[in-house]
Design an enzyme around this catalytic site. Structure first.
Site, PDB file in Angstrom:
ATOM      1  N   THR A 247      -5.567  -7.334  10.511  1.00 57.13           N
ATOM      2  CA  THR A 247      -5.821  -6.033   9.881  1.00 57.13           C
ATOM      3  C   THR A 247      -5.356  -4.872  10.750  1.00 57.13           C
ATOM      4  O   THR A 247      -4.726  -3.929  10.273  1.00 57.13           O
ATOM      5  CB  THR A 247      -7.340  -5.881   9.616  1.00 57.13           C
ATOM      6  OG1 THR A 247      -7.799  -7.038   8.921  1.00 57.13           O
ATOM      7  CG2 THR A 247      -7.637  -4.628   8.815  1.00 57.13           C
TER       8      THR A 247
ATOM      9  N   TYR B 294     -12.682  -2.325  -3.570  1.00 52.93           N
ATOM     10  CA  TYR B 294     -13.225  -2.229  -2.211  1.00 52.93           C
ATOM     11  C   TYR B 294     -14.754  -2.200  -2.192  1.00 52.93           C
ATOM     12  O   TYR B 294     -15.346  -1.667  -1.243  1.00 52.93           O
ATOM     13  CB  TYR B 294     -12.659  -0.993  -1.505  1.00 52.93           C
ATOM     14  CG  TYR B 294     -11.236  -1.174  -1.002  1.00 52.93           C
ATOM     15  CD1 TYR B 294     -10.884  -2.261  -0.209  1.00 52.93           C
ATOM     16  CD2 TYR B 294     -10.242  -0.236  -1.287  1.00 52.93           C
ATOM     17  CE1 TYR B 294      -9.588  -2.425   0.274  1.00 52.93           C
ATOM     18  CE2 TYR B 294      -8.935  -0.397  -0.808  1.00 52.93           C
ATOM     19  CZ  TYR B 294      -8.630  -1.490  -0.027  1.00 52.93           C
ATOM     20  OH  TYR B 294      -7.351  -1.650   0.458  1.00 52.93           O
TER      21      TYR B 294
ATOM     22  N   HIS C 207      -2.158  -5.372   1.422  1.00 54.58           N
ATOM     23  CA  HIS C 207      -3.433  -6.051   1.185  1.00 54.58           C
ATOM     24  C   HIS C 207      -3.150  -7.431   0.628  1.00 54.58           C
ATOM     25  O   HIS C 207      -2.218  -7.601  -0.159  1.00 54.58           O
ATOM     26  CB  HIS C 207      -4.287  -5.275   0.170  1.00 54.58           C
ATOM     27  CG  HIS C 207      -5.382  -6.108  -0.427  1.00 54.58           C
ATOM     28  ND1 HIS C 207      -6.565  -6.318   0.218  1.00 54.58           N
ATOM     29  CD2 HIS C 207      -5.444  -6.833  -1.574  1.00 54.58           C
ATOM     30  CE1 HIS C 207      -7.322  -7.131  -0.521  1.00 54.58           C
ATOM     31  NE2 HIS C 207      -6.654  -7.450  -1.616  1.00 54.58           N
TER      32      HIS C 207
ATOM     33  N   ARG D 110      -1.935 -14.434   3.983  1.00 53.56           N
ATOM     34  CA  ARG D 110      -2.704 -13.773   5.062  1.00 53.56           C
ATOM     35  C   ARG D 110      -2.002 -13.959   6.412  1.00 53.56           C
ATOM     36  O   ARG D 110      -1.961 -13.042   7.232  1.00 53.56           O
ATOM     37  CB  ARG D 110      -4.131 -14.338   5.125  1.00 53.56           C
ATOM     38  CG  ARG D 110      -4.960 -14.111   3.864  1.00 53.56           C
ATOM     39  CD  ARG D 110      -5.519 -12.737   3.735  1.00 53.56           C
ATOM     40  NE  ARG D 110      -6.432 -12.383   4.805  1.00 53.56           N
ATOM     41  CZ  ARG D 110      -7.026 -11.192   4.895  1.00 53.56           C
ATOM     42  NH1 ARG D 110      -6.787 -10.247   3.997  1.00 53.56           N
ATOM     43  NH2 ARG D 110      -7.832 -10.932   5.878  1.00 53.56           N
TER      44      ARG D 110
ATOM     45  N   LYS E  45       0.817  -1.213   0.000  1.00 57.24           N
ATOM     46  CA  LYS E  45       0.000   0.000   0.000  1.00 57.24           C
ATOM     47  C   LYS E  45       0.858   1.273   0.000  1.00 57.24           C
ATOM     48  O   LYS E  45       2.069   1.214   0.277  1.00 57.24           O
ATOM     49  CB  LYS E  45      -0.939  -0.035   1.213  1.00 57.24           C
ATOM     50  CG  LYS E  45      -1.989  -1.153   1.150  1.00 57.24           C
ATOM     51  CD  LYS E  45      -2.953  -1.047   2.330  1.00 57.24           C
ATOM     52  CE  LYS E  45      -4.021  -2.112   2.295  1.00 57.24           C
ATOM     53  NZ  LYS E  45      -4.972  -1.976   3.430  1.00 57.24           N
TER      54      LYS E  45
ATOM     55  N   ARG F 157       2.375  -6.821   9.288  1.00 56.89           N
ATOM     56  CA  ARG F 157       1.685  -5.707   9.948  1.00 56.89           C
ATOM     57  C   ARG F 157       2.115  -5.567  11.400  1.00 56.89           C
ATOM     58  O   ARG F 157       2.233  -4.456  11.924  1.00 56.89           O
ATOM     59  CB  ARG F 157       0.168  -5.902   9.842  1.00 56.89           C
ATOM     60  CG  ARG F 157      -0.377  -5.618   8.438  1.00 56.89           C
ATOM     61  CD  ARG F 157      -1.778  -6.151   8.311  1.00 56.89           C
ATOM     62  NE  ARG F 157      -2.466  -5.719   7.099  1.00 56.89           N
ATOM     63  CZ  ARG F 157      -3.573  -6.291   6.658  1.00 56.89           C
ATOM     64  NH1 ARG F 157      -4.104  -7.313   7.321  1.00 56.89           N
ATOM     65  NH2 ARG F 157      -4.159  -5.857   5.557  1.00 56.89           N
TER      66      ARG F 157
ATOM     67  N   PHE G 298     -15.467   4.032   7.093  1.00 59.96           N
ATOM     68  CA  PHE G 298     -14.097   4.303   6.648  1.00 59.96           C
ATOM     69  C   PHE G 298     -13.921   4.202   5.137  1.00 59.96           C
ATOM     70  O   PHE G 298     -12.810   4.319   4.626  1.00 59.96           O
ATOM     71  CB  PHE G 298     -13.112   3.365   7.364  1.00 59.96           C
ATOM     72  CG  PHE G 298     -13.399   1.893   7.177  1.00 59.96           C
ATOM     73  CD1 PHE G 298     -12.907   1.205   6.073  1.00 59.96           C
ATOM     74  CD2 PHE G 298     -14.152   1.192   8.115  1.00 59.96           C
ATOM     75  CE1 PHE G 298     -13.168  -0.149   5.889  1.00 59.96           C
ATOM     76  CE2 PHE G 298     -14.413  -0.170   7.942  1.00 59.96           C
ATOM     77  CZ  PHE G 298     -13.925  -0.838   6.831  1.00 59.96           C
TER      78      PHE G 298
ATOM     79  N   ASN H 203      -1.988   0.170   6.727  1.00 64.62           N
ATOM     80  CA  ASN H 203      -1.493  -1.093   7.284  1.00 64.62           C
ATOM     81  C   ASN H 203      -0.663  -1.915   6.300  1.00 64.62           C
ATOM     82  O   ASN H 203      -0.681  -3.132   6.306  1.00 64.62           O
ATOM     83  CB  ASN H 203      -2.645  -1.903   7.896  1.00 64.62           C
ATOM     84  CG  ASN H 203      -3.700  -2.271   6.888  1.00 64.62           C
ATOM     85  OD1 ASN H 203      -3.609  -1.897   5.722  1.00 64.62           O
ATOM     86  ND2 ASN H 203      -4.700  -3.026   7.313  1.00 64.62           N
TER      87      ASN H 203
ATOM     88  N   GLU I 205      -9.654 -10.054  -8.015  1.00 64.38           N
ATOM     89  CA  GLU I 205      -8.675  -8.970  -7.819  1.00 64.38           C
ATOM     90  C   GLU I 205      -7.492  -9.091  -8.791  1.00 64.38           C
ATOM     91  O   GLU I 205      -6.986  -8.085  -9.280  1.00 64.38           O
ATOM     92  CB  GLU I 205      -8.195  -8.966  -6.363  1.00 64.38           C
ATOM     93  CG  GLU I 205      -9.318  -8.559  -5.411  1.00 64.38           C
ATOM     94  CD  GLU I 205      -8.955  -8.690  -3.936  1.00 64.38           C
ATOM     95  OE1 GLU I 205      -7.812  -9.087  -3.619  1.00 64.38           O
ATOM     96  OE2 GLU I 205      -9.828  -8.390  -3.090  1.00 64.38           O
TER      97      GLU I 205
HETATM   98  N1  LIG Z   1     -12.392   0.073  11.321  1.00 66.14           N
HETATM   99  C1  LIG Z   1     -11.590   0.485  10.337  1.00 66.14           C
HETATM  100  N2  LIG Z   1     -11.130   1.751  10.304  1.00 66.14           N
HETATM  101  C2  LIG Z   1     -10.313   2.181   9.317  1.00 66.14           C
HETATM  102  N3  LIG Z   1      -9.898   1.399   8.298  1.00 66.14           N
HETATM  103  C3  LIG Z   1     -10.327   0.132   8.297  1.00 66.14           C
HETATM  104  C4  LIG Z   1     -11.187  -0.397   9.301  1.00 66.14           C
HETATM  105  N4  LIG Z   1     -11.436  -1.692   9.011  1.00 66.14           N
HETATM  106  C5  LIG Z   1     -10.766  -1.954   7.890  1.00 66.14           C
HETATM  107  N5  LIG Z   1     -10.101  -0.865   7.456  1.00 66.14           N
HETATM  108  C6  LIG Z   1      -9.252  -0.748   6.274  1.00 66.14           C
HETATM  109  O1  LIG Z   1      -9.891  -1.390   5.196  1.00 66.14           O
HETATM  110  C7  LIG Z   1      -9.056  -2.405   4.664  1.00 66.14           C
HETATM  111  C8  LIG Z   1      -9.924  -3.549   4.210  1.00 66.14           C
HETATM  112  O2  LIG Z   1     -10.572  -4.107   5.335  1.00 66.14           O
HETATM  113  P1  LIG Z   1     -10.720  -5.683   5.496  1.00 66.14           P
HETATM  114  O3  LIG Z   1     -11.668  -5.929   6.580  1.00 66.14           O
HETATM  115  O4  LIG Z   1     -10.963  -6.279   4.145  1.00 66.14           O
HETATM  116  O5  LIG Z   1      -9.274  -6.055   6.054  1.00 66.14           O
HETATM  117  P2  LIG Z   1      -8.161  -6.977   5.475  1.00 66.14           P
HETATM  118  O6  LIG Z   1      -8.764  -8.017   4.602  1.00 66.14           O
HETATM  119  O7  LIG Z   1      -7.269  -7.431   6.572  1.00 66.14           O
HETATM  120  O8  LIG Z   1      -7.333  -5.938   4.671  1.00 66.14           O
HETATM  121  P3  LIG Z   1      -7.063  -5.905   3.139  1.00 66.14           P
HETATM  122  O9  LIG Z   1      -8.401  -6.033   2.449  1.00 66.14           O
HETATM  123  O10 LIG Z   1      -6.402  -4.570   2.927  1.00 66.14           O
HETATM  124  O11 LIG Z   1      -6.166  -7.076   2.919  1.00 66.14           O
HETATM  125  C9  LIG Z   1      -8.107  -2.761   5.802  1.00 66.14           C
HETATM  126  O12 LIG Z   1      -6.865  -3.258   5.351  1.00 66.14           O
HETATM  127  C10 LIG Z   1      -7.951  -1.448   6.516  1.00 66.14           C
HETATM  128  O13 LIG Z   1      -6.882  -0.680   5.952  1.00 66.14           O
END
Ligand SMILES: Nc1ncnc2c1ncn2[C@@H]1O[C@H](COP(=O)(O)OP(=O)(O)OP(=O)(O)O)[C@@H](O)[C@H]1O
Length: 149
Positions: free
Chosen positions: A91, A49, A115, A85, A9, A102, A57, A112, A126
């Site tokens: 996350t 997304y 992805h 993962r 990212k 992370r 968010f 973070n 994706e």
């Molecule tokens: N509560 C939150 N506040 C702010 N940002 C969030 C929150 N929850 C998720 N995100 C952001 O949205 C992204 C996607 O959320 P998701 O739940 O899919 O997490 P993830 O699968 O671990 O991450 P990614 O999709 O980036 O691999 C997260 O990586 C994070 O950066």
């Protein structure tokens, strides 16, 4: 054999962590079959997304992922999704275990570092969003005979 999409990212690119992040995935035996630096436009970000549309968010998420260059990659290997993962960690960096990408490198839940696709369906979707088929390179390494045998 499985493929998954990873995105280093914008925060990690800005902080000079690209090599570190890719190294950690390579060291787990995962094989890169696609890799490029690019900027994500709003349309691709919205498709990527889509599941988060409407969440509090969501707009910050789009603003962040389109804010600067990212490195997108496709990694291949047995159980590539699960291994990626696990290597990424949770996350929220506050909950991510030390030793994970992370857990060691991320500063906030929004910024973070990485992805990774979380299911075979999402991985396929994706990968198609970020790579054309002719950008992916099939090859074998000597080491694959041990780790994939
Ligand atoms: N509560 C939150 N506040 C702010 N940002 C969030 C929150 N929850 C998720 N995100 C952001 O949205 C992204 C996607 O959320 P998701 O739940 O899919 O997490 P993830 O699968 O671990 O991450 P990614 O999709 O980036 O691999 C997260 O990586 C994070 O950066």
């Amino acid at each position: 054999m499985e493929r998954t999409l990873i995105i280093v990212k914008p925060d990690a690119v800005q902080r000079g962590l690209v090599g570190e992040v890719l190294r950690r995935l390579e060291q787990r035996g995962l094989r890169f079959v696609g890799l490029k630096l690019m900027k994500v436009d709003r349309e691709v970000a919205e498709r990527h997304y889509a599941e988060h549309r409407g969440k509090p968010f969501y707009e910050d998420l789009l603003a962040f992922i389109t804010s600067g260059p990212v490195v997108v990659g496709v990694v291949e290997g047995p159980r590539a999704i699960e291994i990626t993962r696990k290597t990424m960690g949770k996350t929220d960096p506050a909950q991510a275990e030390p030793g994970t990408i992370r857990g060691d490198l991320a500063l906030t839940i929004g910024q973070n570092v990485i992805h990774g696709s979380d299911s075979p369906e999402k991985a396929s979707y994706e990968i198609g969003l970020f790579f054309r088929e002719d950008e992916l390179v099939s090859y074998e390494r000597a080491i694959d005979r041990w780790i994939m045998g």
